[in-house]
Design an enzyme around this catalytic site. Sequence first.
Site, mmCIF file in Angstrom:
data_model
loop_
_atom_site.group_PDB
_atom_site.id
_atom_site.type_symbol
_atom_site.label_atom_id
_atom_site.label_comp_id
_atom_site.label_asym_id
_atom_site.label_seq_id
_atom_site.Cartn_x
_atom_site.Cartn_y
_atom_site.Cartn_z
ATOM 1 N N GLY A 42 0.842 -1.192 0.000
ATOM 2 C CA GLY A 42 0.000 0.000 0.000
ATOM 3 C C GLY A 42 0.874 1.237 0.000
ATOM 4 O O GLY A 42 2.105 1.148 0.044
ATOM 5 N N THR A 96 2.886 -12.482 8.309
ATOM 6 C CA THR A 96 1.850 -11.446 8.376
ATOM 7 C C THR A 96 0.500 -12.083 8.678
ATOM 8 O O THR A 96 -0.252 -11.597 9.530
ATOM 9 C CB THR A 96 1.798 -10.639 7.060
ATOM 10 N N ASN A 103 -1.270 -11.340 16.988
ATOM 11 C CA ASN A 103 -1.174 -10.025 17.635
ATOM 12 C C ASN A 103 -2.507 -9.290 17.639
ATOM 13 O O ASN A 103 -2.906 -8.704 18.650
ATOM 14 C CB ASN A 103 -0.105 -9.170 16.947
ATOM 15 N N LYS A 109 -8.587 -9.346 22.297
ATOM 16 C CA LYS A 109 -8.881 -10.001 23.580
ATOM 17 C C LYS A 109 -8.686 -9.014 24.721
ATOM 18 O O LYS A 109 -9.531 -8.896 25.612
ATOM 19 C CB LYS A 109 -7.937 -11.206 23.730
ATOM 20 N N TYR A 149 0.437 -17.941 1.068
ATOM 21 C CA TYR A 149 -0.781 -17.129 1.172
ATOM 22 C C TYR A 149 -1.962 -18.000 1.611
ATOM 23 O O TYR A 149 -2.627 -17.710 2.611
ATOM 24 C CB TYR A 149 -1.063 -16.482 -0.182
ATOM 25 N N LYS A 153 -3.522 -17.899 5.352
ATOM 26 C CA LYS A 153 -4.898 -17.439 5.575
ATOM 27 C C LYS A 153 -5.729 -18.526 6.252
ATOM 28 O O LYS A 153 -6.624 -18.234 7.056
ATOM 29 C CB LYS A 153 -5.549 -17.054 4.244
ATOM 30 N N TYR A 163 -9.497 -18.404 19.168
ATOM 31 C CA TYR A 163 -9.673 -17.271 20.108
ATOM 32 C C TYR A 163 -11.153 -17.095 20.454
ATOM 33 O O TYR A 163 -11.490 -16.676 21.565
ATOM 34 C CB TYR A 163 -9.090 -15.967 19.523
ATOM 35 N N THR A 179 -11.698 -9.180 -6.060
ATOM 36 C CA THR A 179 -12.293 -7.844 -6.014
ATOM 37 C C THR A 179 -11.409 -6.882 -6.804
ATOM 38 O O THR A 179 -10.185 -7.031 -6.808
ATOM 39 C CB THR A 179 -12.432 -7.396 -4.545
ATOM 40 N N HIS A 185 -3.072 -1.829 -7.357
ATOM 41 C CA HIS A 185 -1.695 -1.495 -7.677
ATOM 42 C C HIS A 185 -1.452 -1.801 -9.162
ATOM 43 O O HIS A 185 -1.743 -2.906 -9.608
ATOM 44 C CB HIS A 185 -0.797 -2.354 -6.784
HETATM 45 P P1 NAD Z 1 -3.194 -4.634 -0.824
HETATM 46 O O1 NAD Z 1 -1.866 -5.267 -1.066
HETATM 47 O O2 NAD Z 1 -3.555 -3.456 -1.667
HETATM 48 O O3 NAD Z 1 -3.356 -4.215 0.701
HETATM 49 C C1 NAD Z 1 -2.722 -4.863 1.765
HETATM 50 C C2 NAD Z 1 -2.154 -3.794 2.694
HETATM 51 O O4 NAD Z 1 -1.545 -4.435 3.811
HETATM 52 C C3 NAD Z 1 -1.075 -2.932 2.041
HETATM 53 O O5 NAD Z 1 -1.331 -1.575 2.289
HETATM 54 C C4 NAD Z 1 0.218 -3.400 2.701
HETATM 55 O O6 NAD Z 1 1.198 -2.404 2.743
HETATM 56 C C5 NAD Z 1 -0.292 -3.826 4.059
HETATM 57 N N1 NAD Z 1 0.557 -4.810 4.750
HETATM 58 C C6 NAD Z 1 1.092 -5.934 4.250
HETATM 59 N N2 NAD Z 1 1.784 -6.584 5.198
HETATM 60 C C7 NAD Z 1 1.671 -5.858 6.337
HETATM 61 C C8 NAD Z 1 2.161 -6.007 7.655
HETATM 62 N N3 NAD Z 1 2.925 -7.061 8.001
HETATM 63 N N4 NAD Z 1 1.862 -5.057 8.561
HETATM 64 C C9 NAD Z 1 1.120 -3.979 8.232
HETATM 65 N N5 NAD Z 1 0.623 -3.784 6.996
HETATM 66 C C10 NAD Z 1 0.899 -4.715 6.060
HETATM 67 O O7 NAD Z 1 -4.287 -5.786 -0.993
HETATM 68 P P2 NAD Z 1 -5.879 -5.710 -0.953
HETATM 69 O O8 NAD Z 1 -6.358 -6.241 -2.245
HETATM 70 O O9 NAD Z 1 -6.335 -4.407 -0.501
HETATM 71 O O10 NAD Z 1 -6.196 -6.815 0.151
HETATM 72 C C11 NAD Z 1 -6.556 -6.489 1.468
HETATM 73 C C12 NAD Z 1 -6.901 -7.755 2.232
HETATM 74 O O11 NAD Z 1 -8.005 -8.419 1.607
HETATM 75 C C13 NAD Z 1 -5.755 -8.770 2.278
HETATM 76 O O12 NAD Z 1 -5.733 -9.374 3.548
HETATM 77 C C14 NAD Z 1 -6.142 -9.781 1.244
HETATM 78 O O13 NAD Z 1 -5.618 -11.047 1.526
HETATM 79 C C15 NAD Z 1 -7.653 -9.752 1.317
HETATM 80 N N6 NAD Z 1 -8.269 -10.193 0.052
HETATM 81 C C16 NAD Z 1 -8.251 -9.384 -1.053
HETATM 82 C C17 NAD Z 1 -8.824 -9.843 -2.231
HETATM 83 C C18 NAD Z 1 -8.856 -9.006 -3.483
HETATM 84 O O14 NAD Z 1 -9.343 -9.484 -4.507
HETATM 85 N N7 NAD Z 1 -8.403 -7.776 -3.488
HETATM 86 C C19 NAD Z 1 -9.387 -11.132 -2.289
HETATM 87 C C20 NAD Z 1 -9.349 -11.920 -1.150
HETATM 88 C C21 NAD Z 1 -8.811 -11.438 0.017
HETATM 89 N N1 UDP Z 2 -0.781 -8.337 21.840
HETATM 90 C C1 UDP Z 2 -0.750 -7.130 21.181
HETATM 91 N N2 UDP Z 2 -1.504 -6.103 21.658
HETATM 92 C C2 UDP Z 2 -2.276 -6.216 22.785
HETATM 93 C C3 UDP Z 2 -2.311 -7.451 23.451
HETATM 94 C C4 UDP Z 2 -1.550 -8.511 22.937
HETATM 95 O O1 UDP Z 2 -0.079 -6.975 20.164
HETATM 96 O O2 UDP Z 2 -2.915 -5.231 23.142
HETATM 97 C C5 UDP Z 2 0.017 -9.445 21.305
HETATM 98 C C6 UDP Z 2 0.969 -9.979 22.348
HETATM 99 O O3 UDP Z 2 2.254 -9.492 22.058
HETATM 100 C C7 UDP Z 2 0.905 -11.473 22.197
HETATM 101 C C8 UDP Z 2 -0.226 -11.734 21.214
HETATM 102 O O4 UDP Z 2 -0.867 -10.493 20.994
HETATM 103 O O5 UDP Z 2 2.071 -11.963 21.594
HETATM 104 C C9 UDP Z 2 -1.226 -12.722 21.716
HETATM 105 O O6 UDP Z 2 -1.776 -12.230 22.920
HETATM 106 P P1 UDP Z 2 -2.452 -13.221 23.981
HETATM 107 O O7 UDP Z 2 -2.886 -12.392 25.126
HETATM 108 O O8 UDP Z 2 -3.474 -14.036 23.301
HETATM 109 O O9 UDP Z 2 -1.314 -14.217 24.328
HETATM 110 P P2 UDP Z 2 -0.089 -14.142 25.310
HETATM 111 O O10 UDP Z 2 0.232 -12.701 25.565
HETATM 112 O O11 UDP Z 2 -0.565 -14.840 26.520
HETATM 113 O O12 UDP Z 2 0.971 -14.864 24.571
#
Ligand code: NAD
Ligand code: UDP
Length: 315
Positions: A42, A96, A103, A109, A149, A153, A163, A179, A185
């Site tokens: 993005g 991711t 996270n 939670k 991927y 997912k 959870y 979609t 992009h």
């Molecule tokens: P996109 O690549 O345009 O958007 C994804 C965004 O996530 C980007 O802005 C990217 O920079 C950000 N990102 C990636 N890794 C990250 C991380 N580790 N931490 C923080 N940000 C991160 O794609 P999109 O098409 O907008 O897709 C959005 C969501 O919808 C995705 O989860 C995708 O799997 C899901 N999805 C999209 C489609 C589609 O057709 N567009 C279909 C099925 C599922």
């Molecule tokens: N976490 C976070 N933000 C929050 C609370 C938790 O990013 O406000 C992250 C935290 O680092 C942890 C993960 O979420 O690794 C899972 O949290 P959970 O409480 O389920 O598990 P635990 O902390 O017991 O491993």
Amino acid sequence: MAKLPVKKLLVTGGAGFLGSHLCERLLAAGHDVLCVDNFFTGGKANIEHLLKHPRFELMRHDITFPLYVEVDEIYNLACPASPVHYQFDPVQTTKTSVHGAINMLGLAKRVKARILQASTSEVYGDPEIHPQSEGYWGRVNPVGPRSCYDEGKRCAETLFFDYWRQHSVRIKVARIFNTYGPRMHPNDGRVVSNFIVQALRGEDITVYGDGRQTRSFCYVDDLVEALIQLMDTADDFTGPINIGNPREFTILELTEEVMRLTGTNSKIVFRPLPADDPRQRQPDIALAESMLGWRPTTELAQGLERTIRYFQQAL
Ligand code: NAD
Ligand code: UDP
Ligand code: UDP
């Protein structure tokens, strides 16, 4: 008229294609929006028009690391979505989906937030039933180039349901089908953006395989509407729920439509089909129709016209 309560919403991946449209719609509905993105796929350009909005906040952050913020609802969209981008650094893609989900679920939670996962039709893999309904478990290669991927997912969905069962986190899992729309992009290699960019530049239009494989294309505004409606469903509704447009097209039909609407002189060329490319894909959206009273309303030609207009300006 009574004012709706303002909610504090987190959108991960909010600077991406879908995320930026979602942020726009949530702001328009009167909410506070925190957009978290690491700008992998993005960019600021997608949300530039929102940066001055008093209820919009942007945070550069990678969701594979913990995030401590106070919000009421989380839309977890962060993840590269096109094969070119998610295969660029496949380990990071899985992280991711998986670490990111842990996270965001940990956050949900702690602050007792509702959380929605942007899952995908890819959880069905190359499906042997058609159309795909939510009860189908899928046919996914666990060790191929798309696995980072697809399996990422799938694991994220598992985490969401654990959870929910184990910690009573209020979850919503949306399985999004292909979609398209403005702010895709231009180099992400997805079929709609590729064909439009190629047609506008007068380059060859690259059809992979024989072009008889099918996809069902949903316009972004329809999709975003469904995500917001899903978030607003009662706590006992978790999904998974298919969100997409059930109208199915072959890739060759899409080619013809893009060529007609752009009036291009480009020629069609055939290229090898990528590994594990699903032959057909069409959502069964009966659950979305009954639970959300939703169905997509944008016809392919109408959505393509808007997307073509966007690329005419962007290129
Ligand atoms: P996109 O690549 O345009 O958007 C994804 C965004 O996530 C980007 O802005 C990217 O920079 C950000 N990102 C990636 N890794 C990250 C991380 N580790 N931490 C923080 N940000 C991160 O794609 P999109 O098409 O907008 O897709 C959005 C969501 O919808 C995705 O989860 C995708 O799997 C899901 N999805 C999209 C489609 C589609 O057709 N567009 C279909 C099925 C599922
Ligand atoms: N976490 C976070 N933000 C929050 C609370 C938790 O990013 O406000 C992250 C935290 O680092 C942890 C993960 O979420 O690794 C899972 O949290 P959970 O409480 O389920 O598990 P635990 O902390 O017991 O491993
Ligand atoms: N495709 C194509 N030409 C392209 C890009 C993609 O024929 O330039 C095909 C691709 O092989 C697949 C379909 O279009 O069969 C949809 O591809 P995309 O990457 O957009 O989405 P996904 O395969 O993830 O559904």
